[in-house]
Scaffold this motif. Structure first.
Motif, PDB file in Angstrom:
ATOM      1  N   ARG A   1      36.114  37.368  23.205  1.00  7.93           N
ATOM      2  CA  ARG A   1      35.480  38.466  23.918  1.00  7.93           C
ATOM      3  C   ARG A   1      34.032  38.126  24.269  1.00  7.93           C
ATOM      4  O   ARG A   1      33.286  37.643  23.419  1.00  7.93           O
ATOM      5  CB  ARG A   1      35.529  39.712  23.040  1.00  7.93           C
TER       6      ARG A   1
ATOM      7  N   ALA B   1      45.464  37.211  24.679  1.00 13.69           N
ATOM      8  CA  ALA B   1      45.385  38.048  25.878  1.00 13.69           C
ATOM      9  C   ALA B   1      43.937  38.218  26.335  1.00 13.69           C
ATOM     10  O   ALA B   1      43.646  38.224  27.532  1.00 13.69           O
ATOM     11  CB  ALA B   1      46.013  39.414  25.600  1.00 13.69           C
ATOM     12  N   GLU B   2      43.016  38.351  25.378  1.00 13.76           N
ATOM     13  CA  GLU B   2      41.613  38.513  25.748  1.00 13.76           C
ATOM     14  C   GLU B   2      41.078  37.256  26.417  1.00 13.76           C
ATOM     15  O   GLU B   2      40.337  37.316  27.393  1.00 13.76           O
ATOM     16  CB  GLU B   2      40.766  38.849  24.511  1.00 13.76           C
TER      17      GLU B   2
ATOM     18  N   SER C   1      42.803  35.190  28.176  1.00 17.25           N
ATOM     19  CA  SER C   1      43.374  35.183  29.530  1.00 17.25           C
ATOM     20  C   SER C   1      42.583  36.102  30.457  1.00 17.25           C
ATOM     21  O   SER C   1      42.335  35.766  31.619  1.00 17.25           O
ATOM     22  CB  SER C   1      44.845  35.626  29.486  1.00 17.25           C
ATOM     23  N   ARG C   2      42.186  37.264  29.932  1.00 18.43           N
ATOM     24  CA  ARG C   2      41.375  38.172  30.737  1.00 18.43           C
ATOM     25  C   ARG C   2      40.025  37.553  31.083  1.00 18.43           C
ATOM     26  O   ARG C   2      39.543  37.673  32.212  1.00 18.43           O
ATOM     27  CB  ARG C   2      41.178  39.503  29.996  1.00 18.43           C
ATOM     28  N   GLN C   3      39.430  36.893  30.117  1.00 21.83           N
ATOM     29  CA  GLN C   3      38.138  36.258  30.373  1.00 21.83           C
ATOM     30  C   GLN C   3      38.279  35.128  31.394  1.00 21.83           C
ATOM     31  O   GLN C   3      37.447  34.968  32.289  1.00 21.83           O
ATOM     32  CB  GLN C   3      37.553  35.707  29.066  1.00 21.83           C
TER      33      GLN C   3
ATOM     34  N   GLU D   1      40.577  34.907  33.711  1.00 22.32           N
ATOM     35  CA  GLU D   1      40.840  35.523  35.010  1.00 22.32           C
ATOM     36  C   GLU D   1      39.544  36.016  35.651  1.00 22.32           C
ATOM     37  O   GLU D   1      39.299  35.808  36.850  1.00 22.32           O
ATOM     38  CB  GLU D   1      41.816  36.688  34.842  1.00 22.32           C
ATOM     39  N   ALA D   2      38.697  36.650  34.857  1.00 24.28           N
ATOM     40  CA  ALA D   2      37.429  37.149  35.381  1.00 24.28           C
ATOM     41  C   ALA D   2      36.536  36.000  35.842  1.00 24.28           C
ATOM     42  O   ALA D   2      35.921  36.058  36.914  1.00 24.28           O
ATOM     43  CB  ALA D   2      36.717  37.974  34.311  1.00 24.28           C
TER      44      ALA D   2
END
Length: 696
Positions: free
Chosen positions: A330, A659-660, A662-664, A666-667
């Protein structure tokens, strides 16, 4: 190594050379996992493999009735896997593996704490009472059915009016020689058996603790096998009860109340290993002393405290695994480079999680030593009165520390994960709810520490009795100066920082393993010595005044017992570090052990300053060195939680699944594409400052 998450790439990782050697050490994660899993690592792995089956997992959102039904079905699956009978003798289908049995049981907390405690009620309490307090006739009659779940049962010790004070329970078992039966009776509302798992719905029988009365004499608390319900689940004549309903946690367990109105059971239903009644009502016991008999019977059931120490440690490890994995992925707030900073790179995030990780490691190593002692005593290899007493004291020492720490670690992990930590799917809030009661069942933590404190005082008195008059005189002089067992070597810890040239070097050289041990041990010994001096007049006082004097010193007694437990954990951690052959791994583990030791010293700095054990300058430097150790350990944080050996099926928290990350990713890709294609909007320019008119 468990693949619980994608490894994060930190925006600004702490360079290892700033906090340690030029080449940063790397730990051997499988090696550390083996050490953490302990003596029965193979059994723990087998249990964890079984728990990968989703049929064992907690399902959020169920009503408490649905949750109870699910957990009862899960008990049947444990029977199918033959995972709950290892402690039994071979003749009853077991392996006589007491340590392995508890090791396997402790892992159930990863699936659902309700399952663990429900299993503990059925086999660790109800079944164990029959096995440990009964004799062969009872084993032959009931054990197989209990361990095959054909007789679900309750452990009816606690009463509404008496919890930890078992000796004062109100339920009676009065012997009727004319019919050779015991009459089980609860004479008033406060004597109802309460908070009992399996009592509200599932229990068909109970092991009931009651005051045994024969021939008009009360022989103290004994245990009886008492049927509760018929095959249709209806209470038998004279038996009644209530459902405790929804609780703050562990709602997969059907806790309830039981009461008895002159219920008759055969004389043979007395579990008579430590006390028996002949047909004519004559009482006999292999233990003449009523007090020692009572504590021997309770000591036979110590495994509940042992297992809670282990399962609480596992729960804390799970929570920290989730929080640190998430913290390594994160990002929040732009750093000096313009990129958002990974949470674990913040000093405060390190400070709130890494010391708690060090405590969890210490508890894991101390628990394995406790489990070894339990296995030796209950397996018969080291079963002596002295070893049983030591086992009871050690369990009463460690269980409070680990259960309190579990609540603290889970709560800090929840907060460290922000709003994501508050979602039930990430397990931290429900884990804390379920673990909350661990601090008060199987003995309230403060009551247990009082038992430990009394043992410390008794051992202290034995030391004095072994000395000649001159030694005692010298000893007392040391006491009055507040320096019991306080060697001159500790004076060196007040050495000026200037002598070493820097604060960091001063603390590092002055608080290494030997110094940590001296400080922790000295605190225990000094506190016990001071307490003994204060309580010495009690022997000449009347009982009321003596009790008042003890009560005045109760808080200090509990603190001494807690300090004793912390010392034992530090020693266990140090022994574990010494057993690691890989140099790099051992170095990182030394840092983690030092973090544990210095965290304890920081926690008790007021005591060390007031008693002259540390100089003001050295005390102020402790905090800075803890921060330094956190920076050293930060690059190893993911390895250290991966070393707990949890698979994704054990963690089951989306924020720790990758998952976090992957979100980072992607951003980051989104903004990179905007920059590459020139589509990124320009940032708003700050308006120029208005010039103030010059003063004339």
């Amino acid at each position: 190594m468990a693949d619980t998450a994608v490894r994060p790439q930190t925006a600004d990782p702490t360079p290892a050379h700033k906090a340690g050697p030029e080449t940063a050490p790397r730990i051997d994660v499988p090696l550390v996992t083996d050490r953490l899993l302990g003596t029965w690592a193979d059994v723990r792995r087998a249990s964890r493999e079984m728990l990968k089956d989703s049929a064992f997992w907690r399902v959020d959102g169920l009503t408490h009735h649905e949750h109870r039904a699910r957990v009862f079905e899960q008990l049947g699956k444990l029977v199918e896997h033959r995972s709950i009978s290892r402690a039994l003798p071979v003749e009853y289908g077991g392996e006589n593996n007491n340590g392995g049995n508890l090791a396997s049981f402790e892992e159930l907390v990863l699936a659902d704490p309700s399952l663990q405690i429900k299993a503990g009620v059925q086999w660790g309490l109800f079944g164990s009472a029959i096995y440990q307090l009964g004799t062969k006739k009872h084993h032959d009659k009931w054990l197989r059915d209990v361990f095959e779940l054909k007789i679900p049962g309750a452990f009816a010790m606690t009463e509404t009016g008496h919890g930890s004070d078992v000796a004062a329970i109100g339920t009676t078992a009065t012997y009727d020689a004319a019919t050779e039966e015991f009459v089980i009776h609860t004479p008033f509302r406060g004597a109802w058996k309460d908070y009992l798992g399996n009592a509200a719905v599932d229990g068909r029988a109970a092991t009931v603790f009651a005051q045994l009365i024969s021939g008009g004499v009360n022989y103290g608390v004994h245990c009886f096998f008492v049927p509760l319900r018929d095959e249709d689940g209806q209470f038998l004549p004279g038996v009644g009860g209530e459902d405790d309903g929804v609780k703050g946690g562990l709602n997969g367990i059907d806790n309830g109340r039981l009461h008895f109105d002159h219920v008759r059971v055969p004389r043979e239903n007395l579990l008579n290993r430590y006390g028996d009644v002949a047909p004519d009502g004559t009482y006999s016991s292999p233990i003449a002393s009523p007090g020692r008999r009572f504590f021997t019977m309770l000591g036979a059931l110590v495994q509940g405290r042992v297992s809670l120490d282990g399962s609480a440690t596992t729960a804390a490890a799970l929570a920290l695994n989730i929080a640190i994995t998430y913290g390594n992925q994160r990002r929040q707030f732009a750093g000096a480079t313009g990129a958002e900073t990974v949470l674990m790179d913040y000093a405060k995030h390190q400070r709130r999680l890494l010391p708690r990780l060090a405590i969890t490691y210490a508890q894991a190593f101390a628990h394995d030593e406790l489990l070894q002692k339990f296995h030796g005593v209950f397996g018969g290899e080291t079963d002596t009165e002295e070893n049983r007493e030591d086992l009871e004291t050690l369990a009463a020492t460690l269980k409070p520390l680990s259960t309190w720490h579990a609540l603290d670690a889970i709560q800090e992990a929840r907060e460290a994960c922000g709003g994501a930590g508050y979602l039930a799917e990430n397990r931290l809030v429900t884990l804390r709810q379920d673990l909350d009661v661990y601090v008060t069942f199987e003995g309230d933590n403060n009551v247990l520490l009082q038992l430990v404190g009394k043992r410390l005082l008794a051992d202290y008195a034995k030391q004095l009795r072994s000395k000649d008059p001159k030694e005692i005189a010298a000893f007392v002089v040391g006491q009055t100066a507040g320096k019991v067992f306080h060697g001159a070597g500790l004076r060196q810890l007040g050495q000026a920082v200037a002598d070493f040239g820097s604060t960091a070097r001063s603390v590092e050289l002055g608080l290494r393993a030997k110094d940590q041990h001296e400080l922790l041990a000295d605190r225990v010994q000094s506190m016990v010595g001071e307490l003994a001096a204060r309580l010495r007049p009690a022997s000449k006082l009347d009982p009321v005044a003596a009790a008042d004097l003890f009560n005045e010193n109760q808080v200090e007694l509990l603190e001494a017992a807690r300090a004793h437990g912390e010392l034992l954990q530090w020693e266990a951690f140090t022994d574990a570090v010494a057993s690691i052959p890989d140099e790099d791994t051992r170095q990182v583990m030394i840092w983690l052990r030092d973090l544990f030791g210095l965290t304890l010293i920081e926690k008790h700095l007021a005591w060390y300053l007031m008693h002259g054990r540390l100089s003001n300058q050295r005390a102020m430097a402790v905090q800075r060195y803890i921060d330094r150790l956190c920076r050293r350990l930060r690059p190893h944080s993911q390895d250290l939680v991966d070393a707990f050996g949890f698979a994704p099926e054990h963690v089951r928290a989306p924020i720790a699944s990758g998952a976090e990350q992957s979100r980072q990713d992607e951003a980051a890709a989104h903004y990179a594409e905007l920059d590459a294609t020139g589509q990124a909007p320009a940032r708003e320019k700050k308006p120029p400052r208005e010039k103030k008119p010059a003063r004339r």
